[in-house]
Design a protein around this motif. Structure first.
Motif, PDB file in Angstrom:
ATOM      1  N   GLU A  72      -7.529 -15.142   3.332  1.00  0.00           N
ATOM      2  CA  GLU A  72      -7.637 -16.571   3.630  1.00  0.00           C
ATOM      3  C   GLU A  72      -6.299 -17.291   3.460  1.00  0.00           C
ATOM      4  O   GLU A  72      -5.981 -18.204   4.210  1.00  0.00           O
ATOM      5  N   LEU A  73      -5.535 -16.859   2.466  1.00  0.00           N
ATOM      6  CA  LEU A  73      -4.224 -17.453   2.192  1.00  0.00           C
ATOM      7  C   LEU A  73      -3.169 -16.352   2.164  1.00  0.00           C
ATOM      8  O   LEU A  73      -3.483 -15.193   1.873  1.00  0.00           O
ATOM      9  N   PRO A  74      -1.913 -16.683   2.430  1.00  0.00           N
ATOM     10  CA  PRO A  74      -0.862 -15.656   2.337  1.00  0.00           C
ATOM     11  C   PRO A  74      -0.630 -15.257   0.880  1.00  0.00           C
ATOM     12  O   PRO A  74      -0.794 -16.065  -0.028  1.00  0.00           O
ATOM     13  N   GLN A  75      -0.287 -13.997   0.681  1.00  0.00           N
ATOM     14  CA  GLN A  75       0.079 -13.515  -0.644  1.00  0.00           C
ATOM     15  C   GLN A  75       1.574 -13.225  -0.654  1.00  0.00           C
ATOM     16  O   GLN A  75       2.149 -12.850   0.357  1.00  0.00           O
ATOM     17  N   TYR A  76       2.186 -13.384  -1.828  1.00  0.00           N
ATOM     18  CA  TYR A  76       3.626 -13.193  -1.964  1.00  0.00           C
ATOM     19  C   TYR A  76       3.888 -12.186  -3.072  1.00  0.00           C
ATOM     20  O   TYR A  76       3.339 -12.276  -4.155  1.00  0.00           O
ATOM     21  N   TYR A  77       4.746 -11.211  -2.768  1.00  0.00           N
ATOM     22  CA  TYR A  77       5.131 -10.212  -3.757  1.00  0.00           C
ATOM     23  C   TYR A  77       6.458 -10.642  -4.371  1.00  0.00           C
ATOM     24  O   TYR A  77       7.457 -10.756  -3.670  1.00  0.00           O
ATOM     25  N   VAL A  78       6.449 -10.878  -5.683  1.00  0.00           N
ATOM     26  CA  VAL A  78       7.640 -11.339  -6.390  1.00  0.00           C
ATOM     27  C   VAL A  78       8.163 -10.184  -7.242  1.00  0.00           C
ATOM     28  O   VAL A  78       7.450  -9.667  -8.102  1.00  0.00           O
ATOM     29  N   GLN A  79       9.403  -9.777  -6.998  1.00  0.00           N
ATOM     30  CA  GLN A  79       9.994  -8.667  -7.745  1.00  0.00           C
ATOM     31  C   GLN A  79      10.806  -9.189  -8.917  1.00  0.00           C
ATOM     32  O   GLN A  79      11.363 -10.284  -8.879  1.00  0.00           O
ATOM     33  N   ASN A  80      10.867  -8.367  -9.960  1.00  0.00           N
ATOM     34  CA  ASN A  80      11.660  -8.646 -11.169  1.00  0.00           C
ATOM     35  C   ASN A  80      11.350 -10.025 -11.746  1.00  0.00           C
ATOM     36  O   ASN A  80      12.236 -10.770 -12.129  1.00  0.00           O
ATOM     37  N   LEU A  81      10.087 -10.356 -11.839  1.00  0.00           N
ATOM     38  CA  LEU A  81       9.667 -11.643 -12.370  1.00  0.00           C
ATOM     39  C   LEU A  81       9.827 -11.687 -13.887  1.00  0.00           C
ATOM     40  O   LEU A  81      10.157 -12.723 -14.442  1.00  0.00           O
ATOM     41  N   HIS A  82       9.591 -10.565 -14.539  1.00  0.00           N
ATOM     42  CA  HIS A  82       9.707 -10.506 -16.003  1.00  0.00           C
ATOM     43  C   HIS A  82      10.126  -9.097 -16.412  1.00  0.00           C
ATOM     44  O   HIS A  82      10.258  -8.206 -15.578  1.00  0.00           O
ATOM     45  N   GLU A  83      10.336  -8.914 -17.683  1.00  0.00           N
ATOM     46  CA  GLU A  83      10.772  -7.624 -18.236  1.00  0.00           C
ATOM     47  C   GLU A  83       9.674  -6.571 -18.019  1.00  0.00           C
ATOM     48  O   GLU A  83       8.524  -6.786 -18.391  1.00  0.00           O
ATOM     49  N   PRO A  84      10.014  -5.424 -17.414  1.00  0.00           N
ATOM     50  CA  PRO A  84       8.985  -4.404 -17.177  1.00  0.00           C
ATOM     51  C   PRO A  84       8.569  -3.690 -18.462  1.00  0.00           C
ATOM     52  O   PRO A  84       9.346  -3.568 -19.410  1.00  0.00           O
ATOM     53  N   ILE A  85       7.334  -3.215 -18.463  1.00  0.00           N
ATOM     54  CA  ILE A  85       6.805  -2.451 -19.589  1.00  0.00           C
ATOM     55  C   ILE A  85       7.057  -0.967 -19.365  1.00  0.00           C
ATOM     56  O   ILE A  85       7.364  -0.230 -20.300  1.00  0.00           O
ATOM     57  N   ILE A  86       6.933  -0.535 -18.111  1.00  0.00           N
ATOM     58  CA  ILE A  86       7.209   0.860 -17.756  1.00  0.00           C
ATOM     59  C   ILE A  86       8.217   0.875 -16.611  1.00  0.00           C
ATOM     60  O   ILE A  86       8.443  -0.139 -15.956  1.00  0.00           O
ATOM     61  N   SER A  87       8.788   2.035 -16.373  1.00  0.00           N
ATOM     62  CA  SER A  87       9.773   2.139 -15.293  1.00  0.00           C
ATOM     63  C   SER A  87       9.071   2.157 -13.934  1.00  0.00           C
ATOM     64  O   SER A  87       7.918   2.577 -13.808  1.00  0.00           O
ATOM     65  N   LYS A  88       9.784   1.709 -12.921  1.00  0.00           N
ATOM     66  CA  LYS A  88       9.232   1.707 -11.568  1.00  0.00           C
ATOM     67  C   LYS A  88       8.999   3.135 -11.093  1.00  0.00           C
ATOM     68  O   LYS A  88       8.048   3.402 -10.360  1.00  0.00           O
ATOM     69  N   GLU A  89       9.848   4.064 -11.501  1.00  0.00           N
ATOM     70  CA  GLU A  89       9.689   5.459 -11.106  1.00  0.00           C
ATOM     71  C   GLU A  89       8.352   6.009 -11.601  1.00  0.00           C
ATOM     72  O   GLU A  89       7.624   6.667 -10.852  1.00  0.00           O
ATOM     73  N   LEU A  90       8.040   5.740 -12.884  1.00  0.00           N
ATOM     74  CA  LEU A  90       6.785   6.208 -13.460  1.00  0.00           C
ATOM     75  C   LEU A  90       5.595   5.567 -12.742  1.00  0.00           C
ATOM     76  O   LEU A  90       4.615   6.244 -12.403  1.00  0.00           O
ATOM     77  N   TYR A  91       5.680   4.292 -12.460  1.00  0.00           N
ATOM     78  CA  TYR A  91       4.611   3.570 -11.759  1.00  0.00           C
ATOM     79  C   TYR A  91       4.363   4.181 -10.382  1.00  0.00           C
ATOM     80  O   TYR A  91       3.216   4.451 -10.013  1.00  0.00           O
ATOM     81  N   TYR A  92       5.425   4.410  -9.616  1.00  0.00           N
ATOM     82  CA  TYR A  92       5.262   4.942  -8.268  1.00  0.00           C
ATOM     83  C   TYR A  92       4.826   6.411  -8.266  1.00  0.00           C
ATOM     84  O   TYR A  92       4.120   6.853  -7.355  1.00  0.00           O
ATOM     85  N   LEU A  93       5.187   7.171  -9.297  1.00  0.00           N
ATOM     86  CA  LEU A  93       4.676   8.535  -9.432  1.00  0.00           C
ATOM     87  C   LEU A  93       3.163   8.515  -9.635  1.00  0.00           C
ATOM     88  O   LEU A  93       2.431   9.326  -9.060  1.00  0.00           O
ATOM     89  N   VAL A  94       2.696   7.575 -10.454  1.00  0.00           N
ATOM     90  CA  VAL A  94       1.261   7.449 -10.688  1.00  0.00           C
ATOM     91  C   VAL A  94       0.544   7.046  -9.403  1.00  0.00           C
ATOM     92  O   VAL A  94      -0.541   7.553  -9.094  1.00  0.00           O
ATOM     93  N   GLN A  95       1.132   6.158  -8.624  1.00  0.00           N
ATOM     94  CA  GLN A  95       0.504   5.739  -7.368  1.00  0.00           C
ATOM     95  C   GLN A  95       0.398   6.916  -6.403  1.00  0.00           C
ATOM     96  O   GLN A  95      -0.622   7.077  -5.715  1.00  0.00           O
ATOM     97  N   GLN A  96       1.425   7.752  -6.349  1.00  0.00           N
ATOM     98  CA  GLN A  96       1.365   8.951  -5.505  1.00  0.00           C
ATOM     99  C   GLN A  96       0.286   9.905  -5.992  1.00  0.00           C
ATOM    100  O   GLN A  96      -0.442  10.491  -5.189  1.00  0.00           O
ATOM    101  N   GLU A  97       0.183  10.068  -7.310  1.00  0.00           N
ATOM    102  CA  GLU A  97      -0.831  10.953  -7.886  1.00  0.00           C
ATOM    103  C   GLU A  97      -2.231  10.423  -7.599  1.00  0.00           C
ATOM    104  O   GLU A  97      -3.148  11.180  -7.304  1.00  0.00           O
ATOM    105  N   ARG A  98      -2.427   9.121  -7.663  1.00  0.00           N
ATOM    106  CA  ARG A  98      -3.718   8.510  -7.337  1.00  0.00           C
ATOM    107  C   ARG A  98      -4.099   8.825  -5.892  1.00  0.00           C
ATOM    108  O   ARG A  98      -5.234   9.190  -5.607  1.00  0.00           O
ATOM    109  N   LYS A  99      -3.143   8.686  -4.976  1.00  0.00           N
ATOM    110  CA  LYS A  99      -3.417   8.994  -3.573  1.00  0.00           C
ATOM    111  C   LYS A  99      -3.733  10.474  -3.395  1.00  0.00           C
ATOM    112  O   LYS A  99      -4.629  10.842  -2.636  1.00  0.00           O
TER     113      LYS A  99
END
Length: 127
Positions: A72-99
């Motif tokens: 219904e409304l546009p969504q916006y992806y905001v990068q580096n908004l705050h300090e990360p808790i985990i690394s982006k590499e670890l996050y994207y590895l998990v997303q690949q594993e989920r798929k």
């Protein structure tokens, strides 16, 4: 720990059981975890410091009625908004594993002798 355990091959329910046994509190203060809570954590972009704006929206501000934004409304992806808790590499590895895991199992329900039974058929697909 949740992300690493998932990459080590543990299921969502196994991780939930481990956190329950360790008496780790959920965001609401409970000590009982479930698999859907783990899935929400694994798919939440906020853990890498990013955010998606307008996931929900207010339909009626007087009644404070909110709904999920399903286009219904546009969504916006905001990068580096705050300090990360985990690394982006670890996050994207998990997303690949989920798929990959989603591709492996395909559930099918069949009726036998008047009862519905679930069969799991394995399939291979490109990730």
């Amino acid at each position: 720990m949740i992300y690493k355990k998932y990459l080590e091959g543990q299921s969502l329910n196994d991780i939930a059981d481990l956190l329950t046994k360790m008496r780790v509190r959920t965001i609401r203060g409970n000590t009982r975890w479930n698999g859907s809570s783990i899935r929400v954590i694994l798919t939440n972009e906020k853990y890498i410091g990013d955010a998606i704006a307008q996931k929900t929206f207010t339909v009626d501000y007087l009644l404070k009625e909110r709904r999920k934004n399903k286009g219904e409304l546009p969504q916006y992806y905001v990068q580096n908004l705050h300090e990360p808790i985990i690394s982006k590499e670890l996050y994207y590895l998990v997303q690949q594993e989920r798929k990959r895991r989603a591709c492996l199992k395909k559930k099918k329900y069949v009726r036998r002798r008047g009862r519905i039974r679930r069969k799991i058929f394995w399939k291979i697909c490109a990730v």
